[in-house]
Design an enzyme around this catalytic site. Structure first.
Site, short mmCIF file in Angstrom:
data_model
loop_
_atom_site.label_atom_id
_atom_site.label_comp_id
_atom_site.label_asym_id
_atom_site.label_seq_id
_atom_site.Cartn_x
_atom_site.Cartn_y
_atom_site.Cartn_z
N LYS A 176 -25.18 18.80 -48.85
CA LYS A 176 -25.61 18.70 -47.45
C LYS A 176 -27.10 18.97 -47.35
O LYS A 176 -27.62 19.93 -47.93
CB LYS A 176 -24.83 19.68 -46.57
CG LYS A 176 -25.14 19.52 -45.09
CD LYS A 176 -24.14 20.26 -44.22
CE LYS A 176 -24.49 20.16 -42.74
NZ LYS A 176 -24.48 18.76 -42.24
N HIS A 211 -20.99 24.61 -46.26
CA HIS A 211 -20.79 23.20 -46.59
C HIS A 211 -21.04 22.96 -48.08
O HIS A 211 -21.58 23.82 -48.77
CB HIS A 211 -21.73 22.31 -45.77
CG HIS A 211 -21.31 22.17 -44.34
ND1 HIS A 211 -21.58 23.13 -43.40
CD2 HIS A 211 -20.61 21.19 -43.70
CE1 HIS A 211 -21.09 22.74 -42.23
NE2 HIS A 211 -20.49 21.58 -42.39
#
EC number: 1.17.1.8
Length: 270
Positions: free
Chosen positions: A164, A160
């Protein structure tokens, strides 16, 4: 017309969900909520997210109960963080508002507290680590692979964007849960490897979390055996895939009186 409130309204997901709701027949945004003491409180949410005046001003979570009551919201969508989401779910449930929850990273205690409020107040909620339709087909396929390839070595890799906050991702954890539920053997979940770890055991399922750049969300499950390897991957190129599933969940939960559901229920995959 389903009246929708959105928390985390100025976040990446929140603002995208608001825009999509406005494009969807039968749905309407009646409240937009963000953190307490937000400097943009009272400003029109449409102007704040760059789509023009909507007539809905940004509210803050410390006034959530009064906002839900005055707006007549029927469904609240939450993509925020675990602690504020639990509080939001408790208040919304008390107000008789159904929920679409996409926040991840809950502890077991937080999840139990949230679900208790939903059940006690007899409202309906969808709770999912990932609302993308493709991801849920990915999950469904994992059920079959785990049943048929259970003797293979299994590894999960997710990546990600650098912003995040939780790791591993909720999607990776859900993938691991599905695999464990469908294996015909004992399994042991571990997170990454370091140092002299010794030989890999058959029971291991290892999750590797990568972070960098602007990656929306990549997930791969590897089933490896002597002489062959099968990889199942899902790659999200934009948040629109998640948002499309959220819209389906809003429509679904808007028709329910009470109970906790997941995206398999929304998509008819159960």
């Amino acid at each position: 017309m389903v009246k929708v409130a959105v928390t985390g309204a100025l976040g990446r997901m929140g603002s995208g969900i608001i825009q999509k709701i406005l494009e969807t027949e039968g749905l309407n945004v009646v409240a937009a909520i963000d953190i307490p003491n937000h400097p943009k409180k009272g400003h029109d949410i449409g102007e704040l997210i760059g789509i023009g005046k909507l007539g809905v001003n940004l509210s803050t979570s410390d006034e959530l109960e009064s906002v839900l009551k005055s707006s007549g919201a029927e469904v609240l969508v939450d993509f925020t963080a675990p602690a504020p989401c639990v509080n939001t779910a408790k208040i919304a449930s008390k107000c008789g508002v159904n929920l679409v929850i996409g926040t991840t990273g809950f502890t077991k205690e937080q999840k139990d507290e949230m679900e208790k409020a939903i059940f006690e107040n007899k409202v309906a909620a969808t709770i999912s680590q990932n609302y993308a339709v493709g991801v849920n087909i990915f999950f469904k396929t994992l059920e079959l692979l785990a049943q048929k390839l259970g003797e293979y070595d299994i590894e999960i890799v997710e990546m990600h964007h650098k912003f995040k906050k939780d790791a591993p991702s909720g999607t990776a954890l859900r993938a691991a849960e599905i695999i464990q539920e469908n294996l015909n053997r004992n399994s042991n979940l571990i997170y990454g490897r370091e140092g002299i770890t010794g030989e890999r055991t058959k029971e291991e399922i290892c999750i590797h979390a990568l972070r960098g750049g602007d990656v929306v969300g990549d997930h791969t499950v590897i089933f490896a055996n002597d002489g062959e390897r099968l990889e199942l991957s899902h790659k999200a190129s934009s948040r629109q895939s998640f948002i499309a599933g959220v819209i389906l969940a809003i429509k679904f939960v808007g028709t329910k009186k009470e109970g906790i559901f997941n995206t398999f229920d929304v998509l008819g995959l159960n």
